[in-house]
Design a protein around this motif. Structure first.
Motif, PDB file in Angstrom:
ATOM      1  N   GLY A  86     -14.142  37.598 -16.501  1.00 14.02           N
ATOM      2  CA  GLY A  86     -13.102  38.174 -17.063  1.00 14.02           C
ATOM      3  C   GLY A  86     -13.517  39.539 -17.592  1.00 14.02           C
ATOM      4  O   GLY A  86     -14.512  40.145 -17.388  1.00 14.02           O
ATOM      5  N   HIS A  87     -12.283  40.377 -17.604  1.00 11.83           N
ATOM      6  CA  HIS A  87     -12.754  41.887 -18.267  1.00 11.83           C
ATOM      7  C   HIS A  87     -12.031  41.819 -19.410  1.00 11.83           C
ATOM      8  O   HIS A  87     -10.910  41.655 -19.885  1.00 11.83           O
ATOM      9  CB  HIS A  87     -12.294  43.008 -17.029  1.00 11.83           C
ATOM     10  N   TYR A  88     -12.856  42.960 -20.182  1.00 13.69           N
ATOM     11  CA  TYR A  88     -12.430  43.158 -21.581  1.00 13.69           C
ATOM     12  C   TYR A  88     -11.478  44.591 -21.636  1.00 13.69           C
ATOM     13  O   TYR A  88     -11.237  44.941 -22.842  1.00 13.69           O
ATOM     14  CB  TYR A  88     -13.610  43.263 -22.690  1.00 13.69           C
ATOM     15  N   SER A 123      -2.443  39.693 -22.181  1.00 17.60           N
ATOM     16  CA  SER A 123      -2.646  38.703 -21.017  1.00 17.60           C
ATOM     17  C   SER A 123      -3.600  39.267 -19.955  1.00 17.60           C
ATOM     18  O   SER A 123      -4.300  38.353 -19.781  1.00 17.60           O
ATOM     19  CB  SER A 123      -1.059  38.823 -20.484  1.00 17.60           C
ATOM     20  N   ASP A 124      -3.615  40.567 -19.707  1.00 18.92           N
ATOM     21  CA  ASP A 124      -4.490  41.386 -18.925  1.00 18.92           C
ATOM     22  C   ASP A 124      -5.324  41.937 -19.798  1.00 18.92           C
ATOM     23  O   ASP A 124      -5.544  43.101 -20.067  1.00 18.92           O
ATOM     24  CB  ASP A 124      -3.793  42.058 -18.150  1.00 18.92           C
ATOM     25  N   ASP A 125      -6.991  41.362 -19.913  1.00 17.97           N
ATOM     26  CA  ASP A 125      -7.222  40.206 -19.760  1.00 17.97           C
ATOM     27  C   ASP A 125      -7.848  39.343 -20.602  1.00 17.97           C
ATOM     28  O   ASP A 125      -8.618  38.310 -20.593  1.00 17.97           O
ATOM     29  CB  ASP A 125      -8.186  40.237 -18.419  1.00 17.97           C
ATOM     30  N   LYS A 126      -7.645  40.128 -22.096  1.00 21.02           N
ATOM     31  CA  LYS A 126      -8.390  39.514 -22.955  1.00 21.02           C
ATOM     32  C   LYS A 126      -7.743  38.332 -23.336  1.00 21.02           C
ATOM     33  O   LYS A 126      -8.723  37.362 -23.734  1.00 21.02           O
ATOM     34  CB  LYS A 126      -8.237  40.407 -24.447  1.00 21.02           C
ATOM     35  N   GLU A 157     -14.632  47.692 -16.724  1.00 24.87           N
ATOM     36  CA  GLU A 157     -14.091  48.874 -15.904  1.00 24.87           C
ATOM     37  C   GLU A 157     -13.202  48.376 -15.138  1.00 24.87           C
ATOM     38  O   GLU A 157     -12.567  48.969 -13.738  1.00 24.87           O
ATOM     39  CB  GLU A 157     -15.356  49.342 -15.065  1.00 24.87           C
ATOM     40  N   GLU A 158     -12.542  47.061 -15.043  1.00 32.74           N
ATOM     41  CA  GLU A 158     -11.607  46.459 -14.053  1.00 32.74           C
ATOM     42  C   GLU A 158     -10.467  47.371 -13.980  1.00 32.74           C
ATOM     43  O   GLU A 158      -9.853  47.463 -12.691  1.00 32.74           O
ATOM     44  CB  GLU A 158     -11.441  44.988 -14.537  1.00 32.74           C
ATOM     45  N   GLU A 159      -9.973  47.867 -15.001  1.00 27.12           N
ATOM     46  CA  GLU A 159      -8.856  48.726 -14.885  1.00 27.12           C
ATOM     47  C   GLU A 159      -8.900  50.170 -14.198  1.00 27.12           C
ATOM     48  O   GLU A 159      -8.100  50.964 -14.288  1.00 27.12           O
ATOM     49  CB  GLU A 159      -8.089  48.492 -16.068  1.00 27.12           C
ATOM     50  N   SER A 160     -10.097  50.533 -14.054  1.00 27.44           N
ATOM     51  CA  SER A 160     -10.423  51.708 -13.666  1.00 27.44           C
ATOM     52  C   SER A 160     -11.242  51.714 -12.251  1.00 27.44           C
ATOM     53  O   SER A 160     -12.137  52.504 -12.310  1.00 27.44           O
ATOM     54  CB  SER A 160     -10.991  52.677 -14.828  1.00 27.44           C
ATOM     55  N   CYS A 184     -10.688  34.068 -14.328  1.00 27.79           N
ATOM     56  CA  CYS A 184      -9.209  33.955 -14.939  1.00 27.79           C
ATOM     57  C   CYS A 184      -8.595  35.325 -15.502  1.00 27.79           C
ATOM     58  O   CYS A 184      -8.857  36.165 -16.275  1.00 27.79           O
ATOM     59  CB  CYS A 184      -9.502  33.375 -16.516  1.00 27.79           C
ATOM     60  N   ASP A 185      -8.030  35.724 -14.415  1.00 29.02           N
ATOM     61  CA  ASP A 185      -7.214  37.033 -14.507  1.00 29.02           C
ATOM     62  C   ASP A 185      -5.827  37.124 -13.362  1.00 29.02           C
ATOM     63  O   ASP A 185      -5.644  37.935 -12.986  1.00 29.02           O
ATOM     64  CB  ASP A 185      -8.201  38.289 -13.924  1.00 29.02           C
ATOM     65  N   THR A 186      -5.406  35.801 -13.061  1.00 31.50           N
ATOM     66  CA  THR A 186      -4.196  35.695 -12.468  1.00 31.50           C
ATOM     67  C   THR A 186      -2.997  34.855 -13.075  1.00 31.50           C
ATOM     68  O   THR A 186      -3.348  34.335 -14.332  1.00 31.50           O
ATOM     69  CB  THR A 186      -4.546  34.884 -11.165  1.00 31.50           C
TER      70      THR A 186
HETATM   71 ZN   LIG Z   1      -6.703  42.040 -15.227  1.00 32.81          ZN
END
Ligand SMILES: [Zn+2]
Length: 461
Positions: A86-88, A123-126, A157-160, A184-186
């Motif tokens: 997952g990404h924080y 929701s995305d993604d915490k 760094e998923e969002e960047s 879990c990111d969908t």
């Molecule tokens: Zn995400």
């Protein structure tokens, strides 16, 4: 070990679990903005401490960018070994004036679809990430142990653009190996319909310039004899498509594309996808893709060649009697099945070059970015086990869905770690991820936790 006790524990602990999520949501871990670097670090620390509090050996791992969080539990035991991702980090929050409250001061709000947790990252993604952590917490609280061996892997760094991801996976491949990745990111395909994303489209980018005369020309002097690159590029773009069928007319374009199996089409037909809403919400009255394929197939299982930008000549105020020297085109393709981005790029380039008029030249951009589609191996028994667990929790048949976009980490898990991924998420399309007033349904959070508890149990059967 009884699953029922774990599910009961999740129900009684829901308010405490929500409070923990709120704490994480208060940390403004916007990865793309250097002003929030310390906050990203704090979010990673928070997760390490939280994992440790449930007996998971977790640590923060430095990268040239934001840290990764890696945790291990039960890995010397037996049972299947999963890697959870997952990404924080979160998206920036502007425009701030469109938020009804401070994006980093989350709260529960009542809506017509039930209570929601409102805040950036809910929701995305915490929120999604914590569904898995809470499921593990409940298993540990009730049984002191987990049904699976688990490696936790959280990225910041998923969002960047995930600049540190590939080197980190390469350097730590031995430590991160497992039997299967859980991501879990969908979203769910529609409200209340549990979904496992089983195919993600790949992508190919290209860009070209058509050059005609050496310099911009006066259309009085050269209009007539002159070759106009804008006309050239329009003609060539038009030739990309068969207007009758909506298919792409580049030779060999559909090589590696497979038809969707009948059983999967059956699941898609009954998945509650609201085609009219999907089309009408953006001002379409009908689908405009390939004939003979449903809107969902066009979005999930068919490839595209899209023109994203087309420009040249004079675009300023008034008019200018010019035959421009250059015309430009940006394209992207969405890939499915076994389509190979490099082979396809060659076919598209040949298509353009074969159609050039005398005196026209084409120059290609050399940013050779491309990724293959990710097609999950749903014949693995874990997929049917998870589908059964999700169907039990949501009281309706879970669906193997597709996704029109891509999730790069899935491709890297496969190419670097040799890992298949299973993508299960509980977000809804109206969660406003990346937008003002992001929310996560309390039901998504609660049933998401229960779903993972069931999936972990089912994987060990
Ligand atoms: Zn995400």
């Amino acid at each position: 070990m009884s699953l029922d006790d774990v599910l009961t524990r999740i129900d009684t602990d829901l308010s405490a679990a929500t409070d923990r999520l709120m704490e994480l949501l208060r940390i403004p871990s916007i990865s793309t903005d250097p002003a929030y670097k310390a906050a990203c670090d704090t979010a990673a620390d928070w997760l390490v401490t939280d994992l440790q509090s449930i007996g998971i050996a977790a640590e923060k791992r430095a990268t040239p960018g934001h840290p990764m969080v890696v945790g291990h539990v039960g890995e010397d035991g037996d049972g299947p070994h999963v890697l959870f991702y997952g990404h924080y980090d979160v998206q920036p929050v502007d425009p701030l004036n469109l938020w009804a409250r401070d994006p980093f001061d989350p709260a529960i709000e009542d809506t017509e679809n039930g209570p929601v947790i409102r805040g950036r990252g809910s929701s995305d993604d915490k929120g999604q990430l914590m569904t898995f952590v809470e499921a593990c917490r409940a298993w540990k609280a009730v049984h002191g142990t987990l049904p699976c061996r688990i490696t936790f892997f959280f990225e910041g760094e998923e969002e960047s653009g995930s600049p540190s991801l590939v080197p980190f996976l390469e350097e730590n491949a031995a430590e991160l190996k497992a039997d299967l990745a859980l991501v879990c990111d969908t979203s769910m395909v529609s409200r209340g319909v549990p979904s496992i994303a089983a195919q993600l489209r790949g992508m190919l980018k290209d860009e070209f310039t058509i050059i005609g005369p050496r310099i911009d020309l006066h259309s009085g002097h050269y209009g007539g004899p002159g070759l106009n690159p804008l006309r050239e590029i329009s003609r060539i773009v038009d030739s990309f498509y068969d207007q009758e069928t909506g298919r792409v007319a580049v030779e060999g374009f559909y090589e590696g594309v497979h038809e969707v199996p009948a059983e999967q089409l059956r699941q898609w037909e009954g998945c509650g996808f609201d085609e009219a809403e999907y089309l009408n919400s953006v001002g379409y009255t009908q689908p405009h893709g390939e004939q003979g394929y449903s809107t969902l197939e066009q979005q999930w299982a068919r490839p595209t060649l899209e023109v994203n930008g087309l420009w040249g000549g004079y675009n300023g105020a008034g008019s200018k009697t010019v035959i421009p020297s250059e015309a430009h085109c940006k394209i992207t393709c969405r890939l499915v099945g076994d389509m190979d981005p490099d082979t396809l790029r060659g076919k598209i380039r040949k298509h353009v070059e074969d159609r050039l008029s005398p005196d026209a030249k084409v120059v290609w951009d050399n940013d050779l970015e491309g990724s293959r589609a990710s097609v999950m191996n749903i014949t693995r028994p874990e997929f049917e086990a998870a589908r059964g667990a999700l169907s039990d929790e949501w009281d309706r048949e879970a669906v193997f869905t597709g996704m029109g976009g891509s999730i790069p980490v899935v491709g890297y898990f496969k190419s670097i770690l040799g890992l298949d991924s299973m993508l299960v998420g509980y977000a809804n399309d109206d969660d406003a991820i990346h937008s003002p007033n992001e929310k996560y349904d309390v039901k998504s959070f609660h049933k998401g936790i229960r779903s993972w508890a069931r999936i972990l149990d089912a994987l060990n059967k």
